[in-house]
Motif scaffolding. Sequence first.
Motif, PDB file in Angstrom:
ATOM      1  N   SER A  15       0.835  -1.197   0.000  1.00 56.18           N
ATOM      2  CA  SER A  15       0.000   0.000   0.000  1.00 56.18           C
ATOM      3  C   SER A  15       0.866   1.243   0.000  1.00 56.18           C
ATOM      4  O   SER A  15       1.989   1.221   0.523  1.00 56.18           O
ATOM      5  CB  SER A  15      -0.925  -0.008   1.221  1.00 56.18           C
ATOM      6  OG  SER A  15      -0.175   0.007   2.420  1.00 56.18           O
ATOM      7  N   PRO A  16       0.378   2.336  -0.605  1.00 61.77           N
ATOM      8  CA  PRO A  16      -0.825   2.378  -1.433  1.00 61.77           C
ATOM      9  C   PRO A  16      -0.590   1.697  -2.778  1.00 61.77           C
ATOM     10  O   PRO A  16       0.543   1.382  -3.116  1.00 61.77           O
ATOM     11  CB  PRO A  16      -1.044   3.882  -1.608  1.00 61.77           C
ATOM     12  CG  PRO A  16       0.341   4.456  -1.598  1.00 61.77           C
ATOM     13  CD  PRO A  16       1.110   3.620  -0.595  1.00 61.77           C
ATOM     14  N   SER A  17      -1.648   1.502  -3.544  1.00 60.16           N
ATOM     15  CA  SER A  17      -1.471   0.912  -4.868  1.00 60.16           C
ATOM     16  C   SER A  17      -0.953   1.958  -5.853  1.00 60.16           C
ATOM     17  O   SER A  17      -0.210   1.639  -6.776  1.00 60.16           O
ATOM     18  CB  SER A  17      -2.770   0.301  -5.377  1.00 60.16           C
ATOM     19  OG  SER A  17      -3.805   1.259  -5.348  1.00 60.16           O
ATOM     20  N   ASN A  18      -1.351   3.182  -5.628  1.00 64.61           N
ATOM     21  CA  ASN A  18      -0.893   4.305  -6.453  1.00 64.61           C
ATOM     22  C   ASN A  18      -0.552   5.490  -5.555  1.00 64.61           C
ATOM     23  O   ASN A  18      -1.258   5.733  -4.571  1.00 64.61           O
ATOM     24  CB  ASN A  18      -1.965   4.741  -7.452  1.00 64.61           C
ATOM     25  CG  ASN A  18      -2.027   3.839  -8.659  1.00 64.61           C
ATOM     26  OD1 ASN A  18      -1.197   3.899  -9.540  1.00 64.61           O
ATOM     27  ND2 ASN A  18      -3.020   2.977  -8.675  1.00 64.61           N
ATOM     28  N   LYS A  19       0.508   6.209  -5.919  1.00 60.45           N
ATOM     29  CA  LYS A  19       0.880   7.393  -5.167  1.00 60.45           C
ATOM     30  C   LYS A  19       1.388   8.443  -6.144  1.00 60.45           C
ATOM     31  O   LYS A  19       2.316   8.185  -6.922  1.00 60.45           O
ATOM     32  CB  LYS A  19       1.966   7.051  -4.147  1.00 60.45           C
ATOM     33  CG  LYS A  19       2.505   8.225  -3.348  1.00 60.45           C
ATOM     34  CD  LYS A  19       1.504   8.755  -2.360  1.00 60.45           C
ATOM     35  CE  LYS A  19       2.089   9.870  -1.521  1.00 60.45           C
ATOM     36  NZ  LYS A  19       1.089  10.396  -0.543  1.00 60.45           N
TER      37      LYS A  19
END
Lengths: 111, 113
Positions: free
Chosen positions: B7-11
Amino acid sequence: KQEVTQIPAALSVPEGENLVLNCSFTDSAIYNLQWFRQDPGKGLTSLLLIQSSQREQTSGRLNASLDKSSGRSTLYIAASQPGDSATYLCAIGGSNYKLTFGKGTLLTVNP
Amino acid sequence: GAGVSQSPSNKVTEKGKDVELRCDPISGHTALYWYRQRLGQGLEFLIYFQGNSAPDKSGLPSDRFSAERTGESVSTLTIQRTQQEDSAVYLCASSLDPGITQYFGPGTRLTVL
């Protein structure tokens, strides 16, 4: 420094064909070799692991071979299916078993 | 039967900001690895943890990168003062013991604007 090359970079075949993906590496002092598949937006899925003392491993329609002396490995896929479409990665396990990866072969199996 | 989670999957972050990425390995796995995959490049090793041994940091690209792992549980990868070249997918892997199959998480896609 270990370098890993995968040929071809991309491959497109009709469903049902048998195919071979190639991996070569420059340093034969390896601990193991692992083949993965990578699907878009997902992590890597381990397919086969070959220890340095082994010459091949089989799982279902997949067979991987290892020739340390020549610095080569092949992944053979029998009777390919559209669901096999993915990027296939070859990775060499070195000291501490950290993996050095090739850039992959993008496989497309057409129905 | 959970696998490796990240986590996160996207940043998405701005240049110069710090980011922290998290990895939850498979329970009981003693070995944990971080890799990154930049666009058009192969996966690159970053850092390796094995039990309570000193980590192998030989793949970290600069002193802006650091990672921690508490025992055999969660690991965090921290990138300070992010640069655009840090944009990549950061992947975590764990294995029951070194030398056997590494299982990968889905990755964190980091975009530095």
